[in-house]
Design an enzyme around this catalytic site. Structure first.
Site, mmCIF file in Angstrom:
data_model
loop_
_atom_site.group_PDB
_atom_site.id
_atom_site.type_symbol
_atom_site.label_atom_id
_atom_site.label_comp_id
_atom_site.label_asym_id
_atom_site.label_seq_id
_atom_site.Cartn_x
_atom_site.Cartn_y
_atom_site.Cartn_z
ATOM 1 N N ALA A 149 -35.057 -14.022 -8.821
ATOM 2 C CA ALA A 149 -36.347 -14.064 -8.128
ATOM 3 C C ALA A 149 -37.407 -13.475 -9.054
ATOM 4 O O ALA A 149 -37.080 -12.714 -9.969
ATOM 5 C CB ALA A 149 -36.249 -13.245 -6.850
ATOM 6 N N GLY B 241 -31.132 -14.342 -7.981
ATOM 7 C CA GLY B 241 -31.537 -15.565 -7.288
ATOM 8 C C GLY B 241 -31.139 -16.817 -8.046
ATOM 9 O O GLY B 241 -30.945 -17.882 -7.436
ATOM 10 N N GLU C 3 -27.718 -17.453 -7.092
ATOM 11 C CA GLU C 3 -27.716 -17.849 -5.676
ATOM 12 C C GLU C 3 -28.091 -19.325 -5.523
ATOM 13 O O GLU C 3 -27.522 -20.042 -4.698
ATOM 14 C CB GLU C 3 -28.673 -16.947 -4.896
ATOM 15 C CG GLU C 3 -28.112 -15.527 -4.795
ATOM 16 C CD GLU C 3 -29.064 -14.563 -4.122
ATOM 17 O OE1 GLU C 3 -30.152 -14.333 -4.683
ATOM 18 O OE2 GLU C 3 -28.729 -14.060 -3.042
ATOM 19 N N GLU D 121 -29.171 -7.451 -8.707
ATOM 20 C CA GLU D 121 -30.139 -6.948 -7.723
ATOM 21 C C GLU D 121 -29.988 -5.458 -7.445
ATOM 22 O O GLU D 121 -30.975 -4.739 -7.292
ATOM 23 C CB GLU D 121 -30.003 -7.712 -6.398
ATOM 24 C CG GLU D 121 -30.559 -9.132 -6.423
ATOM 25 C CD GLU D 121 -29.537 -10.185 -6.840
ATOM 26 O OE1 GLU D 121 -28.517 -9.826 -7.478
ATOM 27 O OE2 GLU D 121 -29.767 -11.372 -6.545
HETATM 28 N N1 3HC Z 1 -38.970 -11.620 -12.599
HETATM 29 C C1 3HC Z 1 -40.127 -11.491 -13.254
HETATM 30 N N2 3HC Z 1 -40.223 -11.328 -14.588
HETATM 31 C C2 3HC Z 1 -39.081 -11.296 -15.272
HETATM 32 C C3 3HC Z 1 -37.834 -11.411 -14.666
HETATM 33 C C4 3HC Z 1 -37.798 -11.584 -13.250
HETATM 34 N N3 3HC Z 1 -36.647 -11.736 -12.580
HETATM 35 N N4 3HC Z 1 -36.885 -11.354 -15.604
HETATM 36 C C5 3HC Z 1 -37.521 -11.190 -16.778
HETATM 37 N N5 3HC Z 1 -38.842 -11.148 -16.575
HETATM 38 C C6 3HC Z 1 -39.891 -11.026 -17.598
HETATM 39 C C7 3HC Z 1 -39.825 -9.689 -18.321
HETATM 40 O O1 3HC Z 1 -40.527 -8.704 -17.617
HETATM 41 C C8 3HC Z 1 -40.465 -10.035 -19.634
HETATM 42 O O2 3HC Z 1 -41.860 -10.067 -19.418
HETATM 43 P P1 3HC Z 1 -42.860 -9.649 -20.587
HETATM 44 O O3 3HC Z 1 -42.602 -10.589 -21.719
HETATM 45 O O4 3HC Z 1 -44.200 -9.770 -19.975
HETATM 46 O O5 3HC Z 1 -42.504 -8.232 -20.939
HETATM 47 C C9 3HC Z 1 -40.015 -11.483 -19.880
HETATM 48 O O6 3HC Z 1 -39.635 -11.984 -18.594
HETATM 49 C C10 3HC Z 1 -38.831 -11.607 -20.809
HETATM 50 O O7 3HC Z 1 -37.805 -10.722 -20.348
HETATM 51 P P2 3HC Z 1 -36.944 -9.841 -21.360
HETATM 52 O O8 3HC Z 1 -37.833 -9.193 -22.345
HETATM 53 O O9 3HC Z 1 -36.077 -8.973 -20.537
HETATM 54 O O10 3HC Z 1 -36.122 -10.970 -22.099
HETATM 55 P P3 3HC Z 1 -34.606 -10.929 -22.599
HETATM 56 O O11 3HC Z 1 -34.363 -12.239 -23.250
HETATM 57 O O12 3HC Z 1 -34.337 -9.686 -23.344
HETATM 58 O O13 3HC Z 1 -33.706 -10.863 -21.267
HETATM 59 C C11 3HC Z 1 -33.019 -11.497 -19.054
HETATM 60 C C12 3HC Z 1 -33.704 -11.932 -20.368
HETATM 61 C C13 3HC Z 1 -31.541 -11.212 -19.323
HETATM 62 C C14 3HC Z 1 -33.138 -12.611 -18.066
HETATM 63 C C15 3HC Z 1 -33.694 -10.202 -18.544
HETATM 64 O O14 3HC Z 1 -35.092 -10.411 -18.509
HETATM 65 C C16 3HC Z 1 -33.277 -9.768 -17.180
HETATM 66 O O15 3HC Z 1 -32.247 -9.130 -17.039
HETATM 67 N N6 3HC Z 1 -34.085 -10.085 -16.158
HETATM 68 C C17 3HC Z 1 -33.881 -9.613 -14.812
HETATM 69 C C18 3HC Z 1 -32.742 -10.340 -14.131
HETATM 70 C C19 3HC Z 1 -32.610 -9.857 -12.722
HETATM 71 O O16 3HC Z 1 -32.533 -8.681 -12.445
HETATM 72 N N7 3HC Z 1 -32.565 -10.819 -11.765
HETATM 73 C C20 3HC Z 1 -32.465 -10.499 -10.377
HETATM 74 C C21 3HC Z 1 -33.835 -10.441 -9.779
HETATM 75 S S1 3HC Z 1 -33.835 -9.924 -8.091
HETATM 76 C C22 3HC Z 1 -33.386 -11.314 -7.243
HETATM 77 O O17 3HC Z 1 -33.073 -12.324 -7.823
HETATM 78 C C23 3HC Z 1 -33.451 -11.201 -5.741
HETATM 79 C C24 3HC Z 1 -32.814 -12.340 -5.068
HETATM 80 O O18 3HC Z 1 -31.507 -12.027 -4.708
HETATM 81 C C25 3HC Z 1 -33.562 -12.699 -3.794
#
Ligand code: 3HC
Length: 691
Positions: free
Chosen positions: A63, A102, A105, A125
């Site tokens: 998400a 997400g 999911e 998450e």
């Molecule tokens: N939402 C918004 N922005 C995100 C994001 C997300 N889920 N994931 C990454 N970004 C953004 C980062 O903030 C960064 O922004 P910036 O360039 O402005 O600083 C950009 O995307 C690139 O991210 P990284 O620098 O972290 O890039 P990497 O290549 O090193 O890593 C990744 C990529 C492994 C995908 C890492 O970004 C990551 O772990 N992201 C989060 C994944 C996550 O936690 N997902 C679960 C979200 S909660 C959810 O899904 C709820 C659902 O169940 C309803």
């Protein structure tokens, strides 16, 4: 919307490509675009199967967490997932890069999944203070079983394609580019070589034992956190019919979203990334192929280990042969430990490139040299000059914790090459590096410091020059508050327990004993001449301990007596305290845990506010990163500046005013920036905008 999600037809295959750079976060545009794309392809008579894949570097990273806490916009991700699962035509998802949260999911709501080797799958998450809220807690157990789903969901651990296949989360592992794999997978669905089925129809066996074991473990290990327990509750609902389970998941997800822990953990996620956005980001880092480290003490050995773990060649110098031998042995132990913990392969251990020498000549050819010699200005400047002579033009870094970089720079022929790289002990473990920028440091030298930290897998934070830089300067302020509470009669173990209760792994006195009390003693002596006579001497008790030779764990005794199985407060403390209290006419009073934390946290925030005010930290979020990654600040509280915003500027001003009244010589002063925020509105988060 058209650009974020595109469709195309290849015969009877309908392709949906998700294209929301940089990581395909499932923000509103992607969600709405995906639903519209499905509608389009379902309505297209030629299409018999739909294949879904991501453009760019990932399938879907989850998400869009920037939307959390804002008013939700339709369609929500759970609805999108339901639409996919309900789709009358089979939908196959092809996962590459990251299929997280997400993203996973969406994938498990599809009717079949193919993982491209190298993809990271998982439900992270929980690390953000929430739970999989788009069906992950319901469809995950249906595919992988309750025990495996609980493991993934409560730990947030990421798995590869092969493990996902073994767990049943995906149906096939493939190689290739996402579009080609998507076309092949769609064809196989049509030809019956890849089975398409709805996850909701899979029968799930209850697993009370796994649920109870996980619940008890989490109560033991993560009692202070909210979302892990909510994860277990949500997974427990997976044996219900899907709509009921999803309703339970939604209710628990919302409770997580509303929790302050969610806000703190997501702030920490962005803090880790925000600190890389420095004014020197456009400068080209200098190439670094050979690193020198001068000084083989604890810090030098730790820095050397950190470089070797990242496969960087290192020349380690110490003029004392015994110290060099001890340092090299410490490096070897650290590396062996890394191998036994699985952090380094035996092959990489065997391939390390370490040279040791007792003279600086061996540094010839190094393009970056870090000095980690004795914390004494004359010793440091002589070393720096020696390094510059052997390696003209190289980047030269000092690992000083407190000394003035601008004074050091004056002794160098070319101070543009000079900066601070302040590692934290143990340097091969701690993630933080403060990159300290002196007046003359060239932009590309700053960029080189950041690039090196990235190669070492560390988090670099830019700091200006002041006594203690960002971290140690702020730590001195809250240490001081702790010392004063102890001087006034609050037992040190009560202070340590309160600070642990706040979420730090250790209290200030336990930490003092671990680090050695001589460090603070030396700092107090250095600062004695400039100490404000209008404030109390907080170090009186610690000085008495040091004078008696009680320097902490290394001498068996410090604030605590470490001779038994569990440390107990040094039995001499009450006597020493009485003497000081009598001499300084202190009326003893004992503070409760709440007041201890109020003082500790307020001292930290007030000094942090001054660090922002003076531009030592460019943004408040830099301070949060320093404390999260270098000082053990509890991640779910987001950092001192995030906490300051939660408390509010007006409340902080009132707190500091009250403390100044209680203890007029306690050094409590309202920073101008807080006064201004309290008067005119505004927050530290507001100052981070543009980061
Ligand atoms: N939402 C918004 N922005 C995100 C994001 C997300 N889920 N994931 C990454 N970004 C953004 C980062 O903030 C960064 O922004 P910036 O360039 O402005 O600083 C950009 O995307 C690139 O991210 P990284 O620098 O972290 O890039 P990497 O290549 O090193 O890593 C990744 C990529 C492994 C995908 C890492 O970004 C990551 O772990 N992201 C989060 C994944 C996550 O936690 N997902 C679960 C979200 S909660 C959810 O899904 C709820 C659902 O169940 C309803």
């Amino acid at each position: 919307m058209e650009q974020v999600v595109r469709t195309s037809l290849e015969g009877d295959i309908g392709l949906i490509v998700l294209d929301n750079p940089p990581v395909n976060a499932a923000g509103h545009g992607l969600r709405a675009g995906l639903v519209a794309a499905l509608d389009r392809l379902v309505a297209e008579p030629a299409v018999k199967v739909i294949a879904l894949y991501g453009a760019g570097r990932s399938f879907i990273a989850g998400a869009d967490i920037r939307e959390f806490g804002k008013p939700p916009r339709d369609p929500w991700l759970p609805e999108v997932c339901n639409r996919i699962e309900d789709c009358a035509k089979p939908v196959v998802a092809v996962l590459h890069g990251a299929a997280l949260g997400g993203g996973l999911e969406v994938a498990i709501a599809a009717h079949a999944r193919v993982a491209i080797r190298g993809v990271a799958l998982g439900f992270p998450e929980v690390t953000l203070g929430v739970l999989p809220g788009a069906g992950g807690t319901q469809r995950g157990p249906r595919l992988a079983g309750v025990a495996a789903a609980l493991d993934l969901i409560t730990t947030g651990r990421r798995i590869g394609a092969e493990e996902a296949l073994a767990l049943g989360l995906v149906d096939r592992v493939a190689e290739g580019d996402p579009r080609t794999v998507a076309l092949a997978a769609a064809r196989d669905v049509l030809d019956g070589r890849l089975t398409a089925r709805r996850t909701r129809d899979i029968h799930i066996d209850p697993d009370r034992e796994a649920l109870e074991t996980t619940k008890q473990t989490l109560l033991h290990t993560q009692a202070h956190l909210f979302s892990p327990h909510a994860c277990v509750e949500a997974v427990a609902a997976a044996t219900l019919p899907l709509p009921e389970g999803l309703a339970k998941e939604r209710q628990l997800f919302q409770a997580c979203i509303d929790s302050p822990q969610r806000a703190g953990l997501i702030h920490a996620f962005f803090a880790e990334r925000a600190v890389a956005k420095i004014p020197e980001a456009a400068a080209t880092p200098r190439p670094v192929t050979r690193i020198g480290v001068v000084g083989a003490g604890t810090m030098g050995a730790g820095i050397t280990t950190a470089c070797l773990l990242a496969s960087e060649p290192v020349v380690l110098i110490d003029s004392a042969p015994e110290a060099l031998e001890r340092g090299a042995a410490a490096v070897a132990r650290n590396l062996d430990g890394a191998v036994s913990r699985g952090k380094m392969t035996p092959a990489a251990r065997g391939a390390i490139r370490l040279t040791t020498a007792t003279t600086l000549d061996a540094l010839a050819g190094c393009d970056l040299v870090i000095e980690a010699v004795f914390e004494e200005m004359d010793v440091k400047t002589a070393t720096l000059r020696g390094i510059e002579t052997i390696c003209p033009g190289a980047v030269i870094a000092t690992n000083t914790s407190y000394l003035d970089l601008n004074v050091m720079a004056e002794t160098l022929a070319d101070p543009r090459n000079f900066l601070g790289l302040h590692f934290f002990s143990p340097a091969h473990v701690m993630r933080l590096v403060e990159v300290v920028v002196a007046d003359a440091t060239a932009p590309e030298v700053v960029a080189t410091g950041f690039a090196l930290a990235k190669r070492l897998k560390k988090i670099a934070v830019r700091s200006g020059v002041c006594d203690g830089f960002i971290g140690n300067r702020i730590m001195s302020a809250y240490r001081r508050a702790a010392d004063l509470m102890a001087l006034d009669g609050t037992p040190i173990d009560a202070i340590d327990a309160a600070v642990r209760g706040y979420g730090f792994a250790m209290g200030p006195f336990e930490m003092g004993d671990l680090a050695g009390l001589d460090i603070g003693w030396a700092a107090r002596k250095r600062q004695a001449a400039t100490r404000d006579p209008a404030t109390r001497d907080h170090g009186a008790l610690a000085d008495r301990l040091c004078e008696a030779g009680w320097l902490g764990r290394k001498t068996g005794c410090g604030w605590y007596d470490h001779s038994g199985d569990t440390p107990v407060p040094n039995p001499a403390l009450p006597g020493l305290l009485r003497e000081i209290q009598q001499a300084e006419r202190i009326t003893p009073h004992i503070l409760d845990a709440d007041e201890i934390i109020t003082r500790y946290e307020t001292a930290m925030i007030a000094e942090a506010a001054r660090v922002v005010e003076e531009g030592i930290a460019r943004y408040p979020i830099d301070i949060d990163a320093v404390f999260l990654f270098g000082y053990g600040f509890p991640r779910w509280k987001g950092g001192p500046m995030h906490r300051a915003d939660e408390i509010g500027a007006a409340a902080l001003v009132a707190r500091i005013a009250r403390l100044a009244q209680d203890d007029p010589k306690g050094g409590w002063q309202v920073p101008a920036i807080l006064h201004c925020m309290a008067r005119e509105g505004g927050s530290f988060a507001g100052l981070n905008i543009g980061r």
